[in-house]
Design a protein around this motif. Structure first.
Motif, PDB file in Angstrom:
ATOM      1  N   TYR A  13       0.859  -1.177   0.000  1.00  0.00           N
ATOM      2  CA  TYR A  13       0.000   0.000   0.000  1.00  0.00           C
ATOM      3  C   TYR A  13       0.899   1.233   0.000  1.00  0.00           C
ATOM      4  CZ  TYR A  13      -3.334  -3.542   1.397  1.00  0.00           C
ATOM      5  OH  TYR A  13      -4.099  -4.680   1.452  1.00  0.00           O
ATOM      6  N   THR A  15       2.597   4.844   0.014  1.00  0.00           N
ATOM      7  CA  THR A  15       2.283   6.165   0.554  1.00  0.00           C
ATOM      8  C   THR A  15       3.561   6.976   0.670  1.00  0.00           C
ATOM      9  OG1 THR A  15       1.373   7.405   2.429  1.00  0.00           O
ATOM     10  CG2 THR A  15       2.481   5.334   2.942  1.00  0.00           C
ATOM     11  N   THR A  19       4.507   6.476   7.876  1.00  0.00           N
ATOM     12  CA  THR A  19       4.682   5.041   8.107  1.00  0.00           C
ATOM     13  C   THR A  19       5.320   4.876   9.479  1.00  0.00           C
ATOM     14  OG1 THR A  19       6.866   5.087   7.047  1.00  0.00           O
ATOM     15  CG2 THR A  19       4.986   4.486   5.659  1.00  0.00           C
TER      16      THR A  19
END
Length: 275
Positions: A13, A15, A19
């Protein structure tokens, strides 16, 4: 790839924002605790996360001025909605803030995005030379004339309270000029203020929500995303409204005043037809 092979593959996923691991939190590739906390202000972080670049000092000053300008404007419907919701559910501050934010539409707060979008569309559609005030006056005159012919509201013009001029407008233009961020959107917006009386037959002030939209558009922020910044600013204002409601409650007085002065009016045949 077979179904078996697909189920064994670890999903990804992607991004570019936040994180975390068991040891660290990162944001935009930076260590949240070491690189950002205590070193980056909240407004700069909000700009960075949405624009995917850090603002220049001039851009940051204009951006912060916009957030301050939109934070609170007294007992607007958004503030009243937040206070009344807090009265009904004092255990749900998130509900009260959400109630206020939900009122950010075409009449309150949404004008920021509507104005930025309107100005951007006018500039995008124009292929002429634009350098002098006269050039922008001509473009503004054409845009307002078209909008009037189409019976469309020109966003950013007029204010229910500041009928002689919104004090936020000249100040934000000054800040943008000082920071080197006064671009074509603000110049076109200023031109709208100069020619509106000529086209519409009445003098309408340039409102603060509109000038904020023009200033944000000049920062290169997406014009279809500007309402988000207005809501960000108003969140701080709503938090202040709720904090004051806790100290000095007025929501119950508002409720009781409306409730005790409600007057029954029977429906007429015409009212039934309208429904």
């Amino acid at each position: 790839m077979s179904a078996a092979e697909n189920t064994n593959q670890t999903p990804s996923y992607p991004t570019s924002l936040g994180t975390s691991t068991t040891e660290e939190i990162s944001l935009m590739g930076q260590s949240l605790s070491e690189d950002l906390m205590g070193k980056v202000g909240f407004a700069e972080l909000a700009f960075w996360m949405t624009a995917t670049r850090r603002p220049t000092p001039g851009e940051l000053r204009t951006f912060e001025a916009v957030l301050v300008a939109l934070a609170d404007h007294g007992f607007t419907p958004t503030a009243i909605a937040a206070r009344l919701t807090y009265l009904s559910a004092p255990e749900s501050i998130q509900g009260a803030i959400a109630a206020g934010l939900l009122g950010g539409g075409s009449r309150f707060l949404g004008v920021t995005e509507d104005t930025g979008r309107f100005l951007h569309q006018v500039l995008e559609a124009d292929d002429g030379e634009r350098s002098t005030d006269a050039d922008f006056d001509s473009l503004a005159r054409e845009a307002i004339t078209r909008a009037r012919a189409a019976k469309q509201i020109v966003p950013g013009l007029g204010h229910p309270v500041h009928k002689q001029g919104d004090p936020r407008t000249p100040r934000l233009i000054q800040i943008a000029e000082e920071g080197g961020t006064r671009g074509e959107h603000l110049r076109l917006f200023e031109a709208m203020g100069r020619v509106s009386e000529e086209v519409l037959g009445k003098k309408l002030p340039l409102n603060g929500a509109g000038v904020c939209g023009a200033a944000l558009a000049d920062l290169g922020l997406p014009v279809d995303f500007l309402r988000g910044f207005a809501l960000l600013a108003r969140t701080a204002g709503l938090l202040g409204q709720i904090a004051e409601e806790r100290r000095n409650p007025i929501a119950n007085d508002i409720y009781m005043h409306v409730d005790r002065n409600a007057t029954f009016v029977p429906l007429t045949p015409d009212d039934s037809k309208e429904n």
